[in-house]
Scaffold this active site. Structure first.
Site, PDB file in Angstrom:
ATOM      1  N   LYS A  68       5.820 -25.622 -27.137  1.00 33.05           N
ATOM      2  CA  LYS A  68       4.619 -25.553 -27.984  1.00 33.05           C
ATOM      3  C   LYS A  68       4.720 -24.367 -28.949  1.00 33.05           C
ATOM      4  CE  LYS A  68       2.244 -22.949 -24.312  1.00 33.05           C
ATOM      5  NZ  LYS A  68       1.334 -23.085 -23.157  1.00 33.05           N
ATOM      6  N   ARG A 167     -10.046 -23.715 -17.760  1.00 36.30           N
ATOM      7  CA  ARG A 167      -9.720 -23.784 -19.180  1.00 36.30           C
ATOM      8  C   ARG A 167      -9.586 -25.240 -19.580  1.00 36.30           C
ATOM      9  NH1 ARG A 167      -4.024 -21.167 -21.198  1.00 36.30           N
ATOM     10  NH2 ARG A 167      -3.216 -23.054 -20.233  1.00 36.30           N
ATOM     11  N   TYR A 292      -0.173   5.323 -44.326  1.00 38.37           N
ATOM     12  CA  TYR A 292      -1.624   5.212 -44.445  1.00 38.37           C
ATOM     13  C   TYR A 292      -2.317   6.173 -43.489  1.00 38.37           C
ATOM     14  CZ  TYR A 292      -1.299   0.995 -47.300  1.00 38.37           C
ATOM     15  OH  TYR A 292      -1.054   0.112 -48.304  1.00 38.37           O
ATOM     16  N   MET A 340       1.935  -3.398 -44.056  1.00 35.59           N
ATOM     17  CA  MET A 340       2.112  -4.855 -44.122  1.00 35.59           C
ATOM     18  C   MET A 340       3.582  -5.244 -44.244  1.00 35.59           C
ATOM     19  SD  MET A 340       0.451  -7.575 -46.785  1.00 35.59           S
ATOM     20  CE  MET A 340      -1.223  -7.059 -46.469  1.00 35.59           C
TER      21      MET A 340
HETATM   22  C1  LIG Z   1       2.077 -22.707 -21.987  1.00 34.47           C
HETATM   23  C2  LIG Z   1       2.022 -23.472 -20.733  1.00 34.47           C
HETATM   24  C3  LIG Z   1       3.118 -23.494 -19.855  1.00 34.47           C
HETATM   25  C4  LIG Z   1       4.293 -22.568 -20.009  1.00 34.47           C
HETATM   26  O1  LIG Z   1       3.919 -21.323 -19.507  1.00 34.47           O
HETATM   27  P1  LIG Z   1       4.920 -20.061 -19.521  1.00 34.47           P
HETATM   28  O2  LIG Z   1       4.150 -18.995 -18.862  1.00 34.47           O
HETATM   29  O3  LIG Z   1       5.194 -19.781 -20.951  1.00 34.47           O
HETATM   30  O4  LIG Z   1       6.130 -20.467 -18.781  1.00 34.47           O
HETATM   31  C5  LIG Z   1       3.070 -24.342 -18.773  1.00 34.47           C
HETATM   32  N1  LIG Z   1       1.980 -25.120 -18.544  1.00 34.47           N
HETATM   33  C6  LIG Z   1       0.899 -25.100 -19.348  1.00 34.47           C
HETATM   34  C7  LIG Z   1      -0.270 -25.947 -19.025  1.00 34.47           C
HETATM   35  C8  LIG Z   1       0.866 -24.268 -20.463  1.00 34.47           C
HETATM   36  O5  LIG Z   1      -0.212 -24.229 -21.247  1.00 34.47           O
END
Ligand SMILES: *Cc1c(COP(=O)(O)O)cnc(C)c1O
Length: 399
Positions: A68, A167, A292, A340
Protein backbone atom coordinates in the site's frame (compact mmCIF):
# COMPACT_ATOMS: atom_id res chain seq x y z
CA UNK A 1 30.64 16.30 -20.72
CA UNK A 2 30.31 19.10 -18.15
CA UNK A 3 31.33 18.39 -14.60
CA UNK A 4 34.15 15.98 -15.42
CA UNK A 5 36.62 17.86 -13.19
CA UNK A 6 34.30 17.38 -10.27
CA UNK A 7 34.12 13.68 -11.05
CA UNK A 8 37.92 13.41 -11.07
CA UNK A 9 38.46 15.20 -7.77
CA UNK A 10 35.81 13.25 -5.96
CA UNK A 11 37.10 10.03 -7.46
CA UNK A 12 40.49 10.75 -5.91
CA UNK A 13 39.12 11.61 -2.48
CA UNK A 14 36.84 8.68 -2.41
CA UNK A 15 39.33 6.24 -3.85
CA UNK A 16 41.58 6.65 -0.83
CA UNK A 17 38.71 5.62 1.42
CA UNK A 18 37.73 2.42 -0.33
CA UNK A 19 34.34 3.57 -1.62
CA UNK A 20 35.39 3.38 -5.25
CA UNK A 21 32.29 1.43 -6.34
CA UNK A 22 30.03 4.28 -5.26
CA UNK A 23 31.61 6.80 -7.60
CA UNK A 24 29.30 6.49 -10.62
CA UNK A 25 26.23 7.29 -8.53
CA UNK A 26 27.92 10.03 -6.54
CA UNK A 27 28.37 12.45 -9.38
CA UNK A 28 25.39 14.11 -10.96
CA UNK A 29 25.00 17.31 -12.85
CA UNK A 30 21.60 17.84 -11.29
CA UNK A 31 21.52 19.07 -7.71
CA UNK A 32 18.64 16.71 -6.89
CA UNK A 33 19.16 14.39 -3.97
CA UNK A 34 19.33 10.68 -4.78
CA UNK A 35 17.22 7.91 -3.32
CA UNK A 36 18.61 4.42 -3.96
CA UNK A 37 16.23 1.51 -3.37
CA UNK A 38 17.78 -1.95 -3.10
CA UNK A 39 15.16 -4.28 -4.57
CA UNK A 40 17.42 -7.25 -3.78
CA UNK A 41 17.29 -6.33 -0.09
CA UNK A 42 13.48 -6.15 -0.23
CA UNK A 43 13.35 -9.61 -1.80
CA UNK A 44 15.76 -10.96 0.83
CA UNK A 45 13.65 -9.43 3.59
CA UNK A 46 10.55 -11.06 2.11
CA UNK A 47 12.32 -14.44 2.12
CA UNK A 48 13.59 -13.94 5.67
CA UNK A 49 10.07 -13.14 6.89
CA UNK A 50 8.64 -16.15 5.08
CA UNK A 51 11.32 -18.36 6.63
CA UNK A 52 10.09 -17.38 10.12
CA UNK A 53 7.05 -19.51 9.34
CA UNK A 54 9.35 -22.51 8.86
CA UNK A 55 9.82 -23.42 5.23
CA UNK A 56 10.06 -27.17 5.90
CA UNK A 57 6.86 -27.26 7.92
CA UNK A 58 4.02 -28.66 5.77
CA UNK A 59 1.42 -26.26 7.16
CA UNK A 60 3.76 -23.25 7.25
CA UNK A 61 2.20 -19.88 6.54
CA UNK A 62 2.60 -18.29 3.14
CA UNK A 63 4.17 -14.82 3.06
CA UNK A 64 2.24 -12.00 1.39
CA UNK A 65 3.54 -8.47 0.79
CA UNK A 66 1.82 -5.25 1.82
CA UNK A 67 2.53 -2.69 -0.91
CA UNK A 68 0.00 0.00 0.00
CA UNK A 69 0.94 3.69 -0.25
CA UNK A 70 3.19 3.07 -3.28
CA UNK A 71 5.05 0.30 -1.43
CA UNK A 72 5.53 2.55 1.61
CA UNK A 73 6.85 5.30 -0.64
CA UNK A 74 9.51 3.20 -2.37
CA UNK A 75 7.67 2.66 -5.67
CA UNK A 76 5.16 -0.12 -6.24
CA UNK A 77 6.00 -0.15 -9.96
CA UNK A 78 9.43 -1.55 -9.08
CA UNK A 79 8.74 -3.29 -5.77
CA UNK A 80 5.61 -5.17 -6.94
CA UNK A 81 7.24 -6.91 -9.92
CA UNK A 82 10.42 -7.65 -7.94
CA UNK A 83 8.42 -9.46 -5.25
CA UNK A 84 6.31 -11.25 -7.84
CA UNK A 85 9.48 -12.46 -9.59
CA UNK A 86 10.73 -13.72 -6.23
CA UNK A 87 7.59 -15.84 -5.90
CA UNK A 88 5.20 -13.65 -3.92
CA UNK A 89 1.60 -14.23 -5.04
CA UNK A 90 -0.42 -12.43 -2.35
CA UNK A 91 -0.42 -8.64 -2.21
CA UNK A 92 -2.25 -6.16 -0.02
CA UNK A 93 -3.03 -2.56 -0.93
CA UNK A 94 -5.22 -0.05 0.91
CA UNK A 95 -7.26 1.40 -1.97
CA UNK A 96 -9.10 0.04 -4.99
CA UNK A 97 -7.09 2.50 -7.14
CA UNK A 98 -3.85 1.05 -5.77
CA UNK A 99 -5.09 -2.43 -6.60
CA UNK A 100 -6.01 -1.39 -10.15
CA UNK A 101 -2.49 0.02 -10.59
CA UNK A 102 -0.87 -3.14 -9.20
CA UNK A 103 -2.91 -5.24 -11.65
CA UNK A 104 -1.13 -3.49 -14.54
CA UNK A 105 2.27 -4.34 -13.02
CA UNK A 106 2.11 -8.05 -12.19
CA UNK A 107 0.61 -11.14 -13.84
CA UNK A 108 -3.00 -12.11 -13.25
CA UNK A 109 -2.28 -15.16 -11.08
CA UNK A 110 -1.39 -12.88 -8.14
CA UNK A 111 -4.07 -12.29 -5.52
CA UNK A 112 -4.59 -8.63 -4.66
CA UNK A 113 -6.48 -7.74 -1.47
CA UNK A 114 -7.85 -4.24 -0.82
CA UNK A 115 -7.62 -3.48 2.91
CA UNK A 116 -10.16 -0.67 2.98
CA UNK A 117 -12.77 -2.64 1.09
CA UNK A 118 -14.77 -0.83 -1.59
CA UNK A 119 -16.19 2.63 -0.95
CA UNK A 120 -19.81 2.99 -2.09
CA UNK A 121 -19.71 3.03 -5.88
CA UNK A 122 -16.28 1.40 -6.18
CA UNK A 123 -17.56 -2.19 -6.10
CA UNK A 124 -17.67 -2.57 -9.90
CA UNK A 125 -14.09 -1.28 -10.26
CA UNK A 126 -13.01 -3.67 -7.56
CA UNK A 127 -14.55 -6.66 -9.32
CA UNK A 128 -13.42 -5.48 -12.78
CA UNK A 129 -9.79 -5.62 -11.70
CA UNK A 130 -10.28 -8.94 -9.94
CA UNK A 131 -9.40 -7.38 -6.59
CA UNK A 132 -10.47 -9.11 -3.40
CA UNK A 133 -11.97 -6.58 -1.01
CA UNK A 134 -11.41 -6.90 2.72
CA UNK A 135 -14.98 -6.45 3.99
CA UNK A 136 -14.87 -4.51 7.23
CA UNK A 137 -18.50 -3.79 8.03
CA UNK A 138 -22.03 -5.09 7.46
CA UNK A 139 -22.48 -2.19 5.04
CA UNK A 140 -19.52 -3.20 2.88
CA UNK A 141 -20.67 -6.79 2.97
CA UNK A 142 -24.15 -5.78 1.85
CA UNK A 143 -22.83 -3.79 -1.09
CA UNK A 144 -20.44 -6.53 -2.24
CA UNK A 145 -23.26 -8.98 -1.91
CA UNK A 146 -25.63 -6.93 -3.99
CA UNK A 147 -23.03 -6.69 -6.76
CA UNK A 148 -22.70 -10.47 -6.66
CA UNK A 149 -26.50 -10.75 -6.93
CA UNK A 150 -26.66 -8.35 -9.84
CA UNK A 151 -23.99 -10.27 -11.66
CA UNK A 152 -25.36 -13.66 -10.71
CA UNK A 153 -21.89 -14.87 -9.75
CA UNK A 154 -19.88 -15.64 -6.62
CA UNK A 155 -17.51 -12.84 -5.65
CA UNK A 156 -14.58 -13.64 -3.35
CA UNK A 157 -13.95 -11.50 -0.27
CA UNK A 158 -11.77 -11.38 2.81
CA UNK A 159 -13.50 -10.71 6.12
CA UNK A 160 -11.84 -8.61 8.78
CA UNK A 161 -12.83 -8.94 12.42
CA UNK A 162 -11.83 -6.24 14.89
CA UNK A 163 -9.91 -7.79 17.78
CA UNK A 164 -8.88 -4.53 19.43
CA UNK A 165 -7.65 -1.93 16.94
CA UNK A 166 -11.14 -0.36 16.78
CA UNK A 167 -10.34 0.97 13.36
CA UNK A 168 -11.58 -1.36 10.64
CA UNK A 169 -13.38 -4.68 10.79
CA UNK A 170 -16.55 -6.32 11.99
CA UNK A 171 -17.26 -6.00 15.65
CA UNK A 172 -17.65 -9.30 17.44
CA UNK A 173 -21.42 -8.91 17.72
CA UNK A 174 -21.85 -8.16 13.99
CA UNK A 175 -19.65 -11.11 13.35
CA UNK A 176 -21.72 -13.47 15.45
CA UNK A 177 -24.68 -12.63 13.25
CA UNK A 178 -22.62 -13.90 10.31
CA UNK A 179 -22.17 -17.36 11.77
CA UNK A 180 -20.14 -19.44 9.34
CA UNK A 181 -22.71 -22.25 9.31
CA UNK A 182 -25.50 -19.96 8.22
CA UNK A 183 -23.25 -17.91 5.96
CA UNK A 184 -24.53 -19.60 2.88
CA UNK A 185 -24.31 -18.36 -0.63
CA UNK A 186 -28.08 -18.11 -0.65
CA UNK A 187 -28.42 -15.82 2.38
CA UNK A 188 -25.41 -13.64 1.62
CA UNK A 189 -26.00 -13.30 -2.05
CA UNK A 190 -22.99 -15.00 -3.50
CA UNK A 191 -20.08 -13.80 -1.40
CA UNK A 192 -17.37 -16.40 -1.20
CA UNK A 193 -15.18 -15.82 1.88
CA UNK A 194 -11.55 -16.68 1.09
CA UNK A 195 -9.69 -15.16 4.07
CA UNK A 196 -10.42 -14.25 7.66
CA UNK A 197 -8.13 -11.57 9.06
CA UNK A 198 -7.51 -9.14 11.89
CA UNK A 199 -4.80 -6.60 12.70
CA UNK A 200 -2.55 -6.31 15.76
CA UNK A 201 -2.33 -3.18 17.92
CA UNK A 202 1.14 -3.41 19.54
CA UNK A 203 2.92 -6.34 17.94
CA UNK A 204 6.31 -4.61 18.00
CA UNK A 205 6.16 -4.90 21.80
CA UNK A 206 6.12 -8.66 22.57
CA UNK A 207 5.66 -8.05 26.31
CA UNK A 208 2.34 -6.27 25.78
CA UNK A 209 -0.55 -8.48 26.97
CA UNK A 210 -2.79 -7.12 24.17
CA UNK A 211 -1.02 -9.49 21.74
CA UNK A 212 -2.40 -12.56 23.48
CA UNK A 213 -5.81 -11.00 24.04
CA UNK A 214 -6.09 -10.29 20.32
CA UNK A 215 -4.93 -13.81 19.51
CA UNK A 216 -7.67 -15.22 21.75
CA UNK A 217 -10.29 -12.97 20.15
CA UNK A 218 -9.12 -14.07 16.73
CA UNK A 219 -9.33 -17.73 17.75
CA UNK A 220 -12.95 -17.21 18.80
CA UNK A 221 -13.81 -15.65 15.44
CA UNK A 222 -11.93 -18.40 13.64
CA UNK A 223 -14.00 -21.15 15.26
CA UNK A 224 -17.02 -19.77 13.43
CA UNK A 225 -15.32 -20.29 10.08
CA UNK A 226 -13.80 -23.75 10.05
CA UNK A 227 -11.56 -24.29 7.05
CA UNK A 228 -11.28 -20.61 6.09
CA UNK A 229 -7.70 -19.32 5.54
CA UNK A 230 -6.62 -16.97 8.32
CA UNK A 231 -4.19 -14.05 8.60
CA UNK A 232 -3.24 -12.06 11.70
CA UNK A 233 0.46 -11.14 11.64
CA UNK A 234 1.88 -7.91 10.23
CA UNK A 235 5.69 -7.53 10.20
CA UNK A 236 6.01 -7.37 13.97
CA UNK A 237 3.35 -10.03 14.53
CA UNK A 238 5.54 -12.53 12.66
CA UNK A 239 8.11 -12.21 15.47
CA UNK A 240 5.56 -12.94 18.20
CA UNK A 241 5.88 -16.60 17.24
CA UNK A 242 4.18 -19.30 15.21
CA UNK A 243 0.99 -19.03 17.25
CA UNK A 244 0.27 -15.75 15.49
CA UNK A 245 1.10 -16.94 11.95
CA UNK A 246 -1.94 -18.93 10.79
CA UNK A 247 -2.01 -19.28 6.97
CA UNK A 248 -0.91 -15.96 5.56
CA UNK A 249 1.70 -13.47 6.86
CA UNK A 250 1.05 -9.80 6.02
CA UNK A 251 4.34 -7.90 6.39
CA UNK A 252 4.77 -4.42 5.01
CA UNK A 253 7.28 -2.32 6.95
CA UNK A 254 9.89 -5.03 7.59
CA UNK A 255 10.15 -5.69 3.85
CA UNK A 256 11.44 -2.14 3.55
CA UNK A 257 13.94 -2.38 6.42
CA UNK A 258 11.86 -1.24 9.39
CA UNK A 259 12.92 -2.96 12.63
CA UNK A 260 10.02 -5.25 13.59
CA UNK A 261 10.73 -5.61 17.31
CA UNK A 262 11.40 -2.68 19.65
CA UNK A 263 14.70 -2.84 21.58
CA UNK A 264 15.95 -5.89 19.66
CA UNK A 265 18.64 -6.01 16.95
CA UNK A 266 17.03 -5.48 13.56
CA UNK A 267 17.13 -8.69 11.49
CA UNK A 268 16.02 -6.88 8.32
CA UNK A 269 18.41 -5.68 5.64
CA UNK A 270 18.56 -1.93 5.05
CA UNK A 271 16.79 -1.07 1.81
CA UNK A 272 17.30 2.61 1.12
CA UNK A 273 20.13 5.05 0.84
CA UNK A 274 19.46 8.78 0.66
CA UNK A 275 22.19 11.10 -0.57
CA UNK A 276 22.23 14.85 -1.12
CA UNK A 277 24.92 16.98 -2.76
CA UNK A 278 26.58 20.14 -1.53
CA UNK A 279 25.30 23.27 -3.29
CA UNK A 280 27.45 25.83 -1.48
CA UNK A 281 30.13 26.13 1.21
CA UNK A 282 30.75 29.12 3.50
CA UNK A 283 32.84 30.04 6.52
CA UNK A 284 31.13 31.80 9.40
CA UNK A 285 32.41 33.54 12.52
CA UNK A 286 31.62 32.90 16.19
CA UNK A 287 28.24 34.44 17.00
CA UNK A 288 26.82 34.03 13.48
CA UNK A 289 23.37 32.41 13.38
CA UNK A 290 22.37 29.80 10.76
CA UNK A 291 19.07 29.26 8.96
CA UNK A 292 15.51 30.35 9.72
CA UNK A 293 15.14 31.92 13.15
CA UNK A 294 18.84 31.37 13.83
CA UNK A 295 18.11 28.30 15.96
CA UNK A 296 21.83 27.46 15.80
CA UNK A 297 24.63 29.90 16.50
CA UNK A 298 28.35 29.35 15.83
CA UNK A 299 30.53 29.08 18.92
CA UNK A 300 33.74 28.95 16.87
CA UNK A 301 34.84 29.64 13.28
CA UNK A 302 32.68 27.17 11.40
CA UNK A 303 32.51 25.81 7.86
CA UNK A 304 28.96 25.24 6.68
CA UNK A 305 27.84 23.07 3.75
CA UNK A 306 24.37 23.65 2.32
CA UNK A 307 22.87 20.43 0.90
CA UNK A 308 20.10 20.04 -1.63
CA UNK A 309 17.37 18.30 0.38
CA UNK A 310 14.63 19.64 2.63
CA UNK A 311 11.28 19.01 4.19
CA UNK A 312 9.61 19.26 0.77
CA UNK A 313 11.44 16.00 0.07
CA UNK A 314 10.13 14.42 3.23
CA UNK A 315 13.34 15.08 5.12
CA UNK A 316 11.33 16.08 8.14
CA UNK A 317 11.59 19.53 9.73
CA UNK A 318 11.68 17.85 13.13
CA UNK A 319 15.24 16.77 12.23
CA UNK A 320 16.32 20.41 12.69
CA UNK A 321 19.40 20.53 14.96
CA UNK A 322 19.01 16.78 15.60
CA UNK A 323 20.13 14.76 12.58
CA UNK A 324 23.59 13.50 11.76
CA UNK A 325 24.72 13.02 8.18
CA UNK A 326 27.85 11.33 6.86
CA UNK A 327 30.53 12.15 4.32
CA UNK A 328 32.31 8.95 3.30
CA UNK A 329 31.37 7.48 6.64
CA UNK A 330 32.47 10.48 8.72
CA UNK A 331 29.62 12.01 10.71
CA UNK A 332 28.71 15.69 10.65
CA UNK A 333 25.82 17.37 12.48
CA UNK A 334 22.86 19.01 10.83
CA UNK A 335 22.64 22.50 12.32
CA UNK A 336 19.79 25.01 12.25
CA UNK A 337 16.35 24.43 10.79
CA UNK A 338 15.62 22.05 7.96
CA UNK A 339 14.33 24.34 5.17
CA UNK A 340 11.98 23.37 2.36
CA UNK A 341 14.79 22.62 -0.10
CA UNK A 342 18.01 22.76 1.90
CA UNK A 343 19.73 21.69 5.08
CA UNK A 344 22.90 23.13 6.62
CA UNK A 345 25.70 20.94 7.94
CA UNK A 346 28.66 21.80 10.17
CA UNK A 347 31.54 20.38 8.12
CA UNK A 348 34.36 22.03 10.06
CA UNK A 349 35.77 18.62 11.03
CA UNK A 350 35.62 17.19 7.50
CA UNK A 351 38.47 17.36 4.95
CA UNK A 352 38.32 20.89 3.54
CA UNK A 353 39.48 19.96 0.02
CA UNK A 354 36.60 17.50 -0.34
CA UNK A 355 33.92 20.06 0.52
CA UNK A 356 33.01 21.16 -3.00
CA UNK A 357 29.69 21.55 -4.80
CA UNK A 358 28.43 18.16 -5.95
CA UNK A 359 30.11 16.19 -3.14
CA UNK A 360 27.52 13.78 -1.78
CA UNK A 361 26.46 13.29 1.84
CA UNK A 362 24.57 10.28 3.16
CA UNK A 363 21.42 11.22 5.04
CA UNK A 364 20.07 7.68 5.34
CA UNK A 365 22.32 4.67 4.86
CA UNK A 366 23.02 1.29 6.37
CA UNK A 367 24.94 2.87 9.29
CA UNK A 368 22.33 5.47 10.12
CA UNK A 369 19.21 3.78 8.79
CA UNK A 370 15.51 4.68 8.67
CA UNK A 371 15.05 3.40 12.21
CA UNK A 372 17.74 5.73 13.55
CA UNK A 373 16.50 8.68 11.49
CA UNK A 374 13.03 8.03 12.89
CA UNK A 375 14.43 8.31 16.43
CA UNK A 376 16.24 11.55 15.49
CA UNK A 377 12.98 12.92 14.04
CA UNK A 378 10.80 11.79 16.95
CA UNK A 379 8.58 9.59 14.77
CA UNK A 380 8.50 6.01 13.49
CA UNK A 381 10.30 4.58 10.49
CA UNK A 382 6.98 4.09 8.65
CA UNK A 383 6.58 7.86 8.50
CA UNK A 384 10.17 8.38 7.34
CA UNK A 385 9.55 5.98 4.44
CA UNK A 386 6.13 7.20 3.38
CA UNK A 387 7.26 10.85 3.51
CA UNK A 388 10.03 10.34 0.93
CA UNK A 389 9.17 12.85 -1.74
CA UNK A 390 8.77 12.76 -5.52
CA UNK A 391 11.72 15.08 -6.22
CA UNK A 392 14.49 12.57 -5.65
CA UNK A 393 16.39 11.02 -8.49
CA UNK A 394 15.42 7.43 -7.82
CA UNK A 395 17.76 4.56 -8.53
CA UNK A 396 16.72 0.94 -8.21
CA UNK A 397 19.26 -1.78 -7.61
CA UNK A 398 18.01 -4.94 -9.32
CA UNK A 399 17.65 -8.09 -7.24
C1 LIG B 1 -0.43 -1.82 6.86
C2 LIG B 1 -1.02 -3.10 7.28
C3 LIG B 1 -0.23 -4.26 7.38
C4 LIG B 1 1.27 -4.22 7.29
O1 LIG B 1 1.75 -3.79 8.53
P1 LIG B 1 3.33 -3.61 8.82
O2 LIG B 1 3.38 -3.21 10.23
O3 LIG B 1 3.78 -2.54 7.90
O4 LIG B 1 3.96 -4.91 8.55
C5 LIG B 1 -0.86 -5.46 7.63
N1 LIG B 1 -2.20 -5.51 7.81
C6 LIG B 1 -2.98 -4.42 7.76
C7 LIG B 1 -4.44 -4.55 8.00
C8 LIG B 1 -2.43 -3.17 7.51
O5 LIG B 1 -3.20 -2.08 7.48
Amino acid sequence: MPGVEAVASILFVIGTNGFATLIPMLIEHSTAATLTVDLGAIVQNWRLLGAQAGSSHPSAAVCAAVVKADAYGLGVAEVGPALYEAGCRDFFVALVAEGAQLRTLIPRDATVYVLHGPQPGAEIDCAQHALIPVLNSPDQLQRWSSLANTRGEHLPAALQVDTGMRRLGFEARDFEALDGDSFTLATLGGIKPVLLMSHLVSAEDPANPINRIQLEQFEIARKRWPGLRCSLANSSGIFLGRGWHFDLLRPGAALYGVAPVTNKPNPMRPVIRLQAPIIQIREIAPGDGVGYNHTWCAGRPTRIATLSVGYADGYLRSLSNRATVRFMGQPAPLIGRVSMDTVTIDVTELPENAMIPGAQFDLIDSVHDINQVAIDAGTNAYEILTSLGPRYRRRYLAP
